[in-house]
Design a protein around this motif. Structure first.
Motif, PDB file in Angstrom:
ATOM      1  N   ARG A   1      72.883  66.977  17.987  1.00  0.00           N
ATOM      2  CA  ARG A   1      72.993  65.557  18.325  1.00  0.00           C
ATOM      3  C   ARG A   1      74.092  64.885  17.513  1.00  0.00           C
ATOM      4  O   ARG A   1      74.894  64.098  18.048  1.00  0.00           O
ATOM      5  N   LEU A   2      74.144  65.192  16.207  1.00  0.00           N
ATOM      6  CA  LEU A   2      75.162  64.593  15.350  1.00  0.00           C
ATOM      7  C   LEU A   2      76.562  65.021  15.767  1.00  0.00           C
ATOM      8  O   LEU A   2      77.498  64.210  15.802  1.00  0.00           O
ATOM      9  N   LEU A   3      76.723  66.300  16.065  1.00  0.00           N
ATOM     10  CA  LEU A   3      78.033  66.793  16.487  1.00  0.00           C
ATOM     11  C   LEU A   3      78.463  66.161  17.802  1.00  0.00           C
ATOM     12  O   LEU A   3      79.652  65.877  18.013  1.00  0.00           O
ATOM     13  N   PHE A   4      77.516  65.929  18.687  1.00  0.00           N
ATOM     14  CA  PHE A   4      77.812  65.357  19.993  1.00  0.00           C
ATOM     15  C   PHE A   4      78.164  63.865  19.879  1.00  0.00           C
ATOM     16  O   PHE A   4      79.068  63.379  20.554  1.00  0.00           O
TER      17      PHE A   4
ATOM     18  N   ALA B   1      81.977  70.938  23.078  1.00  0.00           N
ATOM     19  CA  ALA B   1      82.990  70.729  24.118  1.00  0.00           C
ATOM     20  C   ALA B   1      82.387  70.957  25.499  1.00  0.00           C
ATOM     21  O   ALA B   1      82.651  70.207  26.449  1.00  0.00           O
ATOM     22  N   ARG B   2      81.552  71.984  25.632  1.00  0.00           N
ATOM     23  CA  ARG B   2      80.892  72.260  26.909  1.00  0.00           C
ATOM     24  C   ARG B   2      79.951  71.125  27.292  1.00  0.00           C
ATOM     25  O   ARG B   2      79.936  70.684  28.445  1.00  0.00           O
ATOM     26  N   LEU B   3      79.183  70.632  26.321  1.00  0.00           N
ATOM     27  CA  LEU B   3      78.234  69.558  26.615  1.00  0.00           C
ATOM     28  C   LEU B   3      78.957  68.293  27.069  1.00  0.00           C
ATOM     29  O   LEU B   3      78.519  67.619  28.009  1.00  0.00           O
ATOM     30  N   ARG B   4      80.054  67.965  26.403  1.00  0.00           N
ATOM     31  CA  ARG B   4      80.780  66.752  26.773  1.00  0.00           C
ATOM     32  C   ARG B   4      81.399  66.881  28.158  1.00  0.00           C
ATOM     33  O   ARG B   4      81.441  65.911  28.920  1.00  0.00           O
ATOM     34  N   SER B   5      81.853  68.066  28.502  1.00  0.00           N
ATOM     35  CA  SER B   5      82.454  68.251  29.821  1.00  0.00           C
ATOM     36  C   SER B   5      81.418  68.245  30.935  1.00  0.00           C
ATOM     37  O   SER B   5      81.728  67.929  32.078  1.00  0.00           O
ATOM     38  N   SER B   6      80.167  68.589  30.584  1.00  0.00           N
ATOM     39  CA  SER B   6      79.116  68.644  31.612  1.00  0.00           C
ATOM     40  C   SER B   6      78.250  67.408  31.635  1.00  0.00           C
ATOM     41  O   SER B   6      77.282  67.340  32.385  1.00  0.00           O
ATOM     42  N   ASN B   7      78.587  66.387  30.797  1.00  0.00           N
ATOM     43  CA  ASN B   7      77.789  65.160  30.728  1.00  0.00           C
ATOM     44  C   ASN B   7      76.320  65.469  30.509  1.00  0.00           C
ATOM     45  O   ASN B   7      75.431  65.001  31.213  1.00  0.00           O
TER      46      ASN B   7
END
Length: 326
Positions: free
Chosen positions: A273-276, A314-320
């Protein structure tokens, strides 16, 4: 979507149930959740304990802590992975978390035309206790402090009686002035229906003073609060009034993991969560969540999420990705 409407002011709960079969109840629940969830994510409502969730696409697995609640899907499908156990639920089955459990959740079925839609009601232990006292023999017989603990996350078959109470609660969102008086009554009814269900005993255990489930609940609260600290099993066992071996056995029955595995998942969830959410490097985050060795953090993060921290975020941000329960 147009469905036949029933005025809840003109019919009793039993009459509404007779007039609205299960499939039409599900259709109305879809309509009402869509009305209040125009965008993907989590929507708070005027009823504090009720949250609505929408996803327009399948999601990647996201680790989160499911707090005590019931999750009822109106449309789509989701799976929750607890340890090595997979639970799938859809409009025919609801999911209940009786304690806080770290779960890898993933929406399996969702499209912009038919989004994943879910109703979530936070469960109040005090209300469960009240109903165990006031609900008569049929409810009280489900509860015993001597009963062995059961898994704190389970799926049960949905039925028209439960959905009728859920729909009457959802209808209150259109008459906010009625919420302070009627919402507590309807939330109590929903809990009552859950206690009547096939796994009502599992839910009842967490509200019984002296039960193994309640004792494990105290340990879970400590682990959640102090996840970043080095905790000793002997201290946790004393808090639960158990031996260390009993704590391990009962904790694993309820959460499908050991106390240390549970703490590790809490640490890694908070790190993700913190990294995101913040512009922090992995080494800083690893120390913040309690790791002394950044290399150990990277190994355990990779093992749980399938990628090292930077690539995973990076994957999480690209996949919303959607963070949260239900």
């Amino acid at each position: 979507m147009q469905i036949s409407r029933i005025n809840p002011n003109n019919v009793s709960g039993s009459q509404a149930l007779a007039a609205l079969p299960f499939d039409l109840q599900v259709q109305e629940l879809v309509q009402r959740i869509e009305q209040f969830t125009k965008y993907e994510g989590f929507t708070d409502t005027a009823i504090d304990a009720v949250q609505l969730i929408r996803a327009d696409h399948p999601t990647t697995g996201t680790l989160t802590v499911y707090e005590p609640s019931v999750c009822i899907i109106a449309q789509g499908q989701k799976q929750a992975v607890l340890g090595n156990e997979i639970l799938r639920y859809d409009p025919a089955n609801y999911l209940v978390a009786s304690v806080d459990v770290p779960v890898m959740g993933q929406v399996l079925e969702a499209t912009p035309e038919k989004p994943y839609l879910c109703f979530r009601l936070a469960l109040d232990t005090q209300q469960i206790s009240y109903l165990l006292l006031a609900g008569g023999d049929e409810i009280r017989k489900t509860a015993s402090i001597k009963a062995p603990p059961r898994r704190g996350l389970f799926v049960s078959k949905a039925n028209a009686t439960l959905l009728d109470a859920v729909l009457r609660l959802m209808r209150l969102l259109e008459t906010p002035a009625d919420i302070p008086v009627l919402a507590p009554l309807l939330m109590r009814e929903i809990i009552y229906r859950l206690l009547q269900g096939e796994q009502g005993e599992t839910l009842a255990q967490i509200a019984l003073a002296g039960s193994h489930a309640q004792q494990i609940g105290k340990v879970i609260n400590t682990l959640k609060r102090d996840y970043h600290k080095n905790l000793r099993i002997d201290d946790l066992a004393r808090e639960a009034c158990m031996s260390s071996s009993s704590l391990h056995a009962h904790f694993k029955t309820i959460t499908n993991m050991t106390p240390l595995q549970y703490q590790k998942q809490l640490r890694l969830q908070e790190a993700r969560r913190l990294l995101f959410a913040e512009q922090l490097d992995a080494a800083t985050v690893s120390h913040r969540v309690g790791y002394e060795s950044p290399s150990q953090f990277n190994r355990e993060y990779h093992r749980l999420f399938g990628l090292p921290p930077v690539r995973d975020i990076a994957r999480l941000r690209s996949s919303n990705a959607l963070f949260g329960q239900a």
